[in-house]
Design an enzyme around this catalytic site. Structure first.
Site, PDB file in Angstrom:
ATOM      1  N   LYS A 185      23.375 -68.934 -54.387  1.00  0.00           N
ATOM      2  CA  LYS A 185      23.871 -68.236 -53.207  1.00  0.00           C
ATOM      3  C   LYS A 185      24.102 -69.214 -52.062  1.00  0.00           C
ATOM      4  O   LYS A 185      23.316 -70.124 -51.841  1.00  0.00           O
ATOM      5  CB  LYS A 185      22.861 -67.167 -52.767  1.00  0.00           C
ATOM      6  CG  LYS A 185      22.854 -65.923 -53.650  1.00  0.00           C
ATOM      7  CD  LYS A 185      21.946 -64.863 -53.048  1.00  0.00           C
ATOM      8  CE  LYS A 185      21.994 -63.575 -53.861  1.00  0.00           C
ATOM      9  NZ  LYS A 185      21.121 -62.525 -53.274  1.00  0.00           N
ATOM     10  N   HIS A 253      18.489 -58.619 -64.226  1.00  0.00           N
ATOM     11  CA  HIS A 253      17.788 -59.285 -63.120  1.00  0.00           C
ATOM     12  C   HIS A 253      16.276 -59.246 -63.323  1.00  0.00           C
ATOM     13  O   HIS A 253      15.558 -60.116 -62.820  1.00  0.00           O
ATOM     14  CB  HIS A 253      18.158 -58.625 -61.796  1.00  0.00           C
ATOM     15  CG  HIS A 253      17.964 -59.516 -60.609  1.00  0.00           C
ATOM     16  ND1 HIS A 253      18.672 -60.688 -60.439  1.00  0.00           N
ATOM     17  CD2 HIS A 253      17.143 -59.407 -59.535  1.00  0.00           C
ATOM     18  CE1 HIS A 253      18.308 -61.259 -59.315  1.00  0.00           C
ATOM     19  NE2 HIS A 253      17.377 -60.499 -58.737  1.00  0.00           N
ATOM     20  N   ARG A 256      14.842 -62.400 -64.708  1.00  0.00           N
ATOM     21  CA  ARG A 256      14.585 -63.441 -63.694  1.00  0.00           C
ATOM     22  C   ARG A 256      13.243 -63.179 -62.994  1.00  0.00           C
ATOM     23  O   ARG A 256      12.460 -64.101 -62.772  1.00  0.00           O
ATOM     24  CB  ARG A 256      15.745 -63.451 -62.701  1.00  0.00           C
ATOM     25  CG  ARG A 256      15.558 -64.314 -61.462  1.00  0.00           C
ATOM     26  CD  ARG A 256      16.865 -64.288 -60.681  1.00  0.00           C
ATOM     27  NE  ARG A 256      16.727 -64.574 -59.270  1.00  0.00           N
ATOM     28  CZ  ARG A 256      16.767 -65.789 -58.731  1.00  0.00           C
ATOM     29  NH1 ARG A 256      16.913 -66.846 -59.516  1.00  0.00           N
ATOM     30  NH2 ARG A 256      16.665 -65.955 -57.419  1.00  0.00           N
ATOM     31  N   HIS A 279      15.480 -69.453 -53.769  1.00  0.00           N
ATOM     32  CA  HIS A 279      15.281 -68.580 -52.614  1.00  0.00           C
ATOM     33  C   HIS A 279      15.373 -69.383 -51.330  1.00  0.00           C
ATOM     34  O   HIS A 279      14.756 -70.442 -51.205  1.00  0.00           O
ATOM     35  CB  HIS A 279      13.902 -67.913 -52.674  1.00  0.00           C
ATOM     36  CG  HIS A 279      13.806 -66.825 -53.693  1.00  0.00           C
ATOM     37  ND1 HIS A 279      12.607 -66.382 -54.218  1.00  0.00           N
ATOM     38  CD2 HIS A 279      14.771 -66.079 -54.295  1.00  0.00           C
ATOM     39  CE1 HIS A 279      12.833 -65.413 -55.089  1.00  0.00           C
ATOM     40  NE2 HIS A 279      14.126 -65.217 -55.157  1.00  0.00           N
ATOM     41  N   TYR A 288       6.406 -61.852 -55.254  1.00  0.00           N
ATOM     42  CA  TYR A 288       5.796 -61.909 -56.568  1.00  0.00           C
ATOM     43  C   TYR A 288       4.280 -61.931 -56.495  1.00  0.00           C
ATOM     44  O   TYR A 288       3.599 -61.514 -57.424  1.00  0.00           O
ATOM     45  CB  TYR A 288       6.316 -63.125 -57.340  1.00  0.00           C
ATOM     46  CG  TYR A 288       7.795 -63.029 -57.611  1.00  0.00           C
ATOM     47  CD1 TYR A 288       8.281 -62.162 -58.577  1.00  0.00           C
ATOM     48  CD2 TYR A 288       8.709 -63.769 -56.870  1.00  0.00           C
ATOM     49  CE1 TYR A 288       9.638 -62.036 -58.804  1.00  0.00           C
ATOM     50  CE2 TYR A 288      10.064 -63.651 -57.098  1.00  0.00           C
ATOM     51  CZ  TYR A 288      10.521 -62.782 -58.067  1.00  0.00           C
ATOM     52  OH  TYR A 288      11.867 -62.657 -58.286  1.00  0.00           O
TER      53      TYR A 288
END
Length: 310
Positions: A185, A253, A256, A279, A288
């Protein structure tokens, strides 16, 4: 009725989007979302204030204007999470415009975001992840298609890639090296290690694939030879999870998420996992730790004798 921002405000919005794209490297999908959110906000303000709403009146917006807009959005059915995202875009645009035009934008920038419960990732267990990879490979009769689907899911889980990142691999990336460079991204590049199982799965797919995998062309191909549509991977994942009796949260997803959670459970460093996932913020990766804590609490409540008696 929806109004389109005109004059100086439309030009300012275009300049801001160009700034975000060129100088900050914001992804195209995010630019589209920004444009929609801010244009919708400006459209409301134009209707709210009537004719003649431009940059001069923009500078005198109050907290009441912001509350009116948020009430309008809630009335349209916008959920808190969606409204918070729109408000973030609005503040980004306003901050940039205030710096350029030299005015105080405290009323807008101090607007509080609506509270919402952050959705935690839903990872699979290690055994369920392995079962998914094996079951995906049995969803198609054509061996090369089955190998392709299995390779994609294995790469998602084995490397922690987003589906868009996996499908951006090209013929130049094969055979997969022990580490690969991924552009994620916002054009951010990171180095990701590749597990032997992922390399083997891709090798099997390449050997069976009937198309010439040119260096500049997509690695993963659709049945007619074009770039593989991510929807196809979603469909085969859905079929496999239904066959295994897994919940609807099992998506591409989720592989991941599972990669990240299993690394964390094995003692992985949070900063290192942040780098592997690409990230931008550590707070995203920290979700997480909440998943892990929730899992531990569930185990405690199910197993602790005193917890059962309370």
């Amino acid at each position: 009725m929806s109004l389109v921002p005109t004059g100086g405000l439309r030009a300012a919005l275009g300049d801001w989007l160009d700034h975000e794209r060129a100088l900050k490297g914001v992804a195209d999908n995010t630019i589209t979302a920004y444009s929609t959110d801010v244009a919708g906000w400006l459209s409301f303000l134009m209707a709210h204030h009537g004719e003649g709403f431009g940059i001069s009146k923009f500078k005198s917006l109050t907290i009441s204007d912001m509350r009116a807009w948020m009430a309008h959005e809630r009335g349209r059915g916008s959920q808190p999470r969606s409204l918070a995202r729109s408000l973030s875009a609005v503040k980004g645009f306003t901050r940039w415009l205030a710096e350029r035009e030299g005015f105080d934008a405290t009323a807008i920038l101090s607007t509080r975001s609506p509270k919402y419960q952050r959705k935690l990732p839903r990872p699979l267990s290690a055994d369920a992840a392995k079962d998914m990879i094996g079951t995906v490979a049995m969803q198609h009769d054509e061996p090369w298609v089955a190998a392709r689907d299995s390779a994609v899911i294995t790469v998602l889980y084995g490397c922690g890639l987003r589906i868009s990142e996996a499908l951006s691999l090209t013929g130049a990336d094969v055979p997969l090296a022990e580490v690969i460079r991924i552009v994620g991204k916002g054009g951010k590049e990171r180095v990701v290690p590749v597990l032997p199982a992922a390399r083997a799965a891709v090798d099997t797919y390449v050997r069976l694939c009937p198309y010439d995998l040119e260096p500049t062309q997509p690695l993963f191909r659709g049945k007619r030879g074009g770039a593989l549509n991510p929807r196809q991977i979603s469909k085969v994942t859905e079929a496999a999870r239904m066959q295994l009796g897994l919940p609807s949260t099992v998506t591409p997803h989720a592989m991941r998420h599972s990669f990240a959670t299993h690394l964390l459970n094995a003692g992985g460093d949070l900063r290192a996992i942040q780098e592997l996932l690409g990230h931008a913020s550590l707070s995203t990766t920290q979700a997480y730790t909440a998943v892990d804590a929730a899992r531990l609490l569930e185990v405690y409540e199910n197993a602790h004798p005193r917890a059962k008696s309370l």
